[in-house]
Design a protein around this motif. Structure first.
Motif, PDB file in Angstrom:
ATOM      1  N   VAL A   1     -14.006 -31.323  42.978  1.00  0.00           N
ATOM      2  CA  VAL A   1     -13.447 -30.333  41.983  1.00  0.00           C
ATOM      3  C   VAL A   1     -14.208 -28.962  42.205  1.00  0.00           C
ATOM      4  CG1 VAL A   1     -12.877 -29.958  39.592  1.00  0.00           C
ATOM      5  CG2 VAL A   1     -12.878 -32.221  40.600  1.00  0.00           C
ATOM      6  N   ARG A   2     -13.414 -27.936  42.135  1.00  0.00           N
ATOM      7  CA  ARG A   2     -14.091 -26.699  42.211  1.00  0.00           C
ATOM      8  C   ARG A   2     -13.528 -25.849  40.828  1.00  0.00           C
ATOM      9  NH1 ARG A   2     -12.183 -26.440  47.716  1.00  0.00           N
ATOM     10  NH2 ARG A   2     -13.827 -27.251  49.111  1.00  0.00           N
ATOM     11  N   MET A   3     -14.515 -25.137  40.095  1.00  0.00           N
ATOM     12  CA  MET A   3     -14.365 -24.309  38.891  1.00  0.00           C
ATOM     13  C   MET A   3     -14.954 -23.166  38.865  1.00  0.00           C
ATOM     14  SD  MET A   3     -14.814 -28.002  36.424  1.00  0.00           S
ATOM     15  CE  MET A   3     -16.222 -28.419  37.130  1.00  0.00           C
ATOM     16  N   LYS A   4     -14.208 -22.035  38.464  1.00  0.00           N
ATOM     17  CA  LYS A   4     -14.958 -20.876  38.270  1.00  0.00           C
ATOM     18  C   LYS A   4     -14.312 -20.106  36.927  1.00  0.00           C
ATOM     19  CE  LYS A   4     -16.315 -16.738  40.750  1.00  0.00           C
ATOM     20  NZ  LYS A   4     -16.121 -16.041  42.141  1.00  0.00           N
ATOM     21  N   LEU A   5     -15.156 -19.404  36.133  1.00  0.00           N
ATOM     22  CA  LEU A   5     -14.872 -19.000  34.840  1.00  0.00           C
ATOM     23  C   LEU A   5     -14.719 -17.455  35.045  1.00  0.00           C
ATOM     24  CD1 LEU A   5     -13.763 -19.134  31.728  1.00  0.00           C
ATOM     25  CD2 LEU A   5     -16.261 -19.156  31.090  1.00  0.00           C
ATOM     26  N   PHE A   6     -13.616 -16.552  34.830  1.00  0.00           N
ATOM     27  CA  PHE A   6     -13.769 -15.265  35.075  1.00  0.00           C
ATOM     28  C   PHE A   6     -13.882 -14.523  33.679  1.00  0.00           C
ATOM     29  CE2 PHE A   6     -11.824 -16.927  38.979  1.00  0.00           C
ATOM     30  CZ  PHE A   6     -12.467 -16.102  39.929  1.00  0.00           C
ATOM     31  N   CYS A   7     -14.952 -14.021  33.438  1.00  0.00           N
ATOM     32  CA  CYS A   7     -15.146 -13.254  32.045  1.00  0.00           C
ATOM     33  C   CYS A   7     -14.634 -11.947  32.273  1.00  0.00           C
ATOM     34  CB  CYS A   7     -16.487 -13.382  31.393  1.00  0.00           C
ATOM     35  SG  CYS A   7     -17.130 -15.227  31.799  1.00  0.00           S
ATOM     36  N   THR A   8     -13.790 -11.262  31.310  1.00  0.00           N
ATOM     37  CA  THR A   8     -13.409  -9.906  31.650  1.00  0.00           C
ATOM     38  C   THR A   8     -13.935  -8.989  30.573  1.00  0.00           C
ATOM     39  OG1 THR A   8     -11.430 -10.246  30.262  1.00  0.00           O
ATOM     40  CG2 THR A   8     -11.065 -10.958  32.558  1.00  0.00           C
ATOM     41  N   GLY A   9     -14.547  -9.484  29.667  1.00  0.00           N
ATOM     42  CA  GLY A   9     -14.987  -8.680  28.630  1.00  0.00           C
ATOM     43  C   GLY A   9     -13.968  -7.702  27.840  1.00  0.00           C
ATOM     44  N   LYS A  10     -12.548  -8.324  27.980  1.00  0.00           N
ATOM     45  CA  LYS A  10     -11.572  -7.476  26.978  1.00  0.00           C
ATOM     46  C   LYS A  10     -10.846  -8.605  26.411  1.00  0.00           C
ATOM     47  CE  LYS A  10     -10.670  -5.046  31.583  1.00  0.00           C
ATOM     48  NZ  LYS A  10      -9.677  -4.705  32.636  1.00  0.00           N
ATOM     49  N   GLY A  11     -11.638  -9.567  25.731  1.00  0.00           N
ATOM     50  CA  GLY A  11     -10.940 -10.234  24.812  1.00  0.00           C
ATOM     51  C   GLY A  11     -10.137 -11.767  25.693  1.00  0.00           C
ATOM     52  N   HIS A  12     -10.204 -11.882  26.792  1.00  0.00           N
ATOM     53  CA  HIS A  12      -9.773 -13.164  27.335  1.00  0.00           C
ATOM     54  C   HIS A  12     -10.553 -13.535  28.602  1.00  0.00           C
ATOM     55  CE1 HIS A  12      -7.325  -9.479  28.863  1.00  0.00           C
ATOM     56  NE2 HIS A  12      -7.710 -10.063  29.990  1.00  0.00           N
ATOM     57  N   HIS A  13     -10.548 -14.748  29.047  1.00  0.00           N
ATOM     58  CA  HIS A  13     -11.105 -15.254  30.220  1.00  0.00           C
ATOM     59  C   HIS A  13     -10.065 -15.955  30.909  1.00  0.00           C
ATOM     60  CE1 HIS A  13     -14.138 -14.757  27.143  1.00  0.00           C
ATOM     61  NE2 HIS A  13     -15.281 -14.947  28.100  1.00  0.00           N
ATOM     62  N   TYR A  14     -10.312 -16.287  32.212  1.00  0.00           N
ATOM     63  CA  TYR A  14      -9.689 -16.985  33.275  1.00  0.00           C
ATOM     64  C   TYR A  14     -10.302 -17.978  33.851  1.00  0.00           C
ATOM     65  CZ  TYR A  14      -6.472 -12.931  32.936  1.00  0.00           C
ATOM     66  OH  TYR A  14      -5.566 -12.030  32.320  1.00  0.00           O
ATOM     67  N   PHE A  15      -9.797 -19.333  33.797  1.00  0.00           N
ATOM     68  CA  PHE A  15     -10.453 -20.651  34.199  1.00  0.00           C
ATOM     69  C   PHE A  15      -9.745 -20.857  35.455  1.00  0.00           C
ATOM     70  CE2 PHE A  15     -10.938 -25.293  33.628  1.00  0.00           C
ATOM     71  CZ  PHE A  15     -11.992 -25.394  34.319  1.00  0.00           C
ATOM     72  N   ALA A  16     -10.344 -20.830  36.599  1.00  0.00           N
ATOM     73  CA  ALA A  16      -9.692 -21.261  37.904  1.00  0.00           C
ATOM     74  C   ALA A  16     -10.146 -22.844  37.970  1.00  0.00           C
ATOM     75  CB  ALA A  16     -10.310 -20.722  39.066  1.00  0.00           C
ATOM     76  N   PHE A  17      -9.171 -23.537  37.917  1.00  0.00           N
ATOM     77  CA  PHE A  17      -9.653 -25.024  38.307  1.00  0.00           C
ATOM     78  C   PHE A  17      -8.882 -25.570  39.539  1.00  0.00           C
ATOM     79  CE2 PHE A  17      -8.412 -29.388  36.839  1.00  0.00           C
ATOM     80  CZ  PHE A  17      -9.824 -30.054  36.706  1.00  0.00           C
TER      81      PHE A  17
END
Length: 332
Positions: A245-261
């Motif tokens: 399982v590969r997981m990565k959290l992208f934090c944008t600082g714009k009020g939302h995050h993206y979670f690649a799973f």
């Protein structure tokens, strides 16, 4: 599952000003003409219940009839398991999933009405597995292993996904929640053993153990994000070296995050996404820890042991032999 329902031929792929695919300009697939036969309405109470269940799960382009077969109206194996569960619950019977492959709705209803399936002593409910079962592979896992052995560089069994979280996200709590869910599910921390015959459980901190990668200052657009996810998903998974399982959290600082799973199908399937997300939500709501499970709750390994006990190889060989009889030039 994962087989496209519509194929649409286009003359060219629309592009945006940066030369990338303009997904919003792609045409919407239209419904194709149904290949279902003439409709015959359900004739009794059991048939009506099953038709209602199939209609709700598959949503074919016309009402489900008594002469329909589950897979011919658009069902797939994952929906089939849910269909069996709902039929058993509504009609208080026991059914084997194999009936969905061969029987029409009216025949399944007849089995339910006569309780024939409930008296089938070959079928048993899953129970807690033993230590001796802890390394067993499911039949689905064996299929993935065989495909991996034939082409270890093919990422086709990776299941890429990306989720958008809007609003404030406590990144530390999210990391703890991920760790709690992974620790609670041995199937996520398992790899193929060196002999290639069973499971090997990895320990936290090892290279085979799944961990969350965090990119704290992601400032790309959605196309950039897509490229990141494609890169993660396009990397072949070594079933023995892991992690699966590969997981990565992208934090944008714009009020939302993206979670690649991106799990591999050796450890995960389409049905598992809802379970994983539900557990992740529960852990996050409880400060990064999962509530304790009752001892009676079954695990995936309990299912594997049950599946092995339910296996009837001679019936499988007989079924497929009858299907391919008369064909002399089928590939091996």
């Amino acid at each position: 599952y994962m087989v496209p329902q519509h194929f649409l031929e286009i003359q060219e792929v629309p592009l945006n000003t940066s030369g990338k695919t303009n997904r919003k300009a792609l045409p919407v697939p239209v419904a194709v003409e149904s290949k279902l036969g003439a409709h015959a309405a359900p004739a009794n109470a059991a048939e009506k219940v099953i038709a209602e269940i199939w209609q709700g799960l598959v949503k074919p382009d016309r009402p489900v009839g008594r002469n329909d077969k589950f897979f011919e109206i658009g069902g797939h194996s994952l929906l089939g398991l849910e269909a069996i569960y709902q039929i058993e619950k509504r009609l208080q019977v026991r059914l084997h999933p194999r009936i969905l492959y061969v029987d029409e709705l009216k025949d399944i209803a007849a089995q339910c009405s006569s309780q024939e399936s409930a008296n089938d002593d070959r079928y048993e409910r899953p129970d807690k597995s033993t230590d001796a079962d802890s390394r067993l592979l499911s039949f689905g896992q064996v299929d993935v292993v065989n495909a991996w052995r034939s082409d270890a560089d093919d990422p086709v069994y990776n299941l890429p996904s990306c989720f958008k979280f809007t609003g404030r996200l406590d990144v530390d709590r999210f990391r703890s929640s991920i760790e709690a869910v992974v620790a609670a599910n041995p199937s996520l921390t398992s790899t193929l053993d060196p002999e290639g015959q069973g499971l090997a459980i990895s320990d936290p901190g090892s290279e085979r153990y799944p961990s969350l990668e965090i990119e704290p200052d992601f400032d790309g657009d959605l196309e950039d994000l897509l490229q990141h996810v494609v890169a993660i998903a396009g990397k072949a998974t070594d079933l023995q070296a892991g992690p699966l399982v590969r997981m990565k959290l992208f934090c944008t600082g714009k009020g939302h995050h993206y979670f690649a799973f991106v799990p591999n199908q050796f450890a995960f399937d389409g049905w598992s996404f809802d379970v994983f997300l539900r557990q992740l939500s529960e852990a996050y709501e409880h400060g990064g820890q999962l509530p304790e499970k009752p001892d009676t709750e079954l695990s995936y390994q309990d299912f594997v042991a049950w599946q092995r006990r339910q296996s009837h190889p001679e019936e499988t060989v007989e079924h497929w032999t009858s299907l391919v009889s008369g064909f002399s030039d089928l590939p091996a």
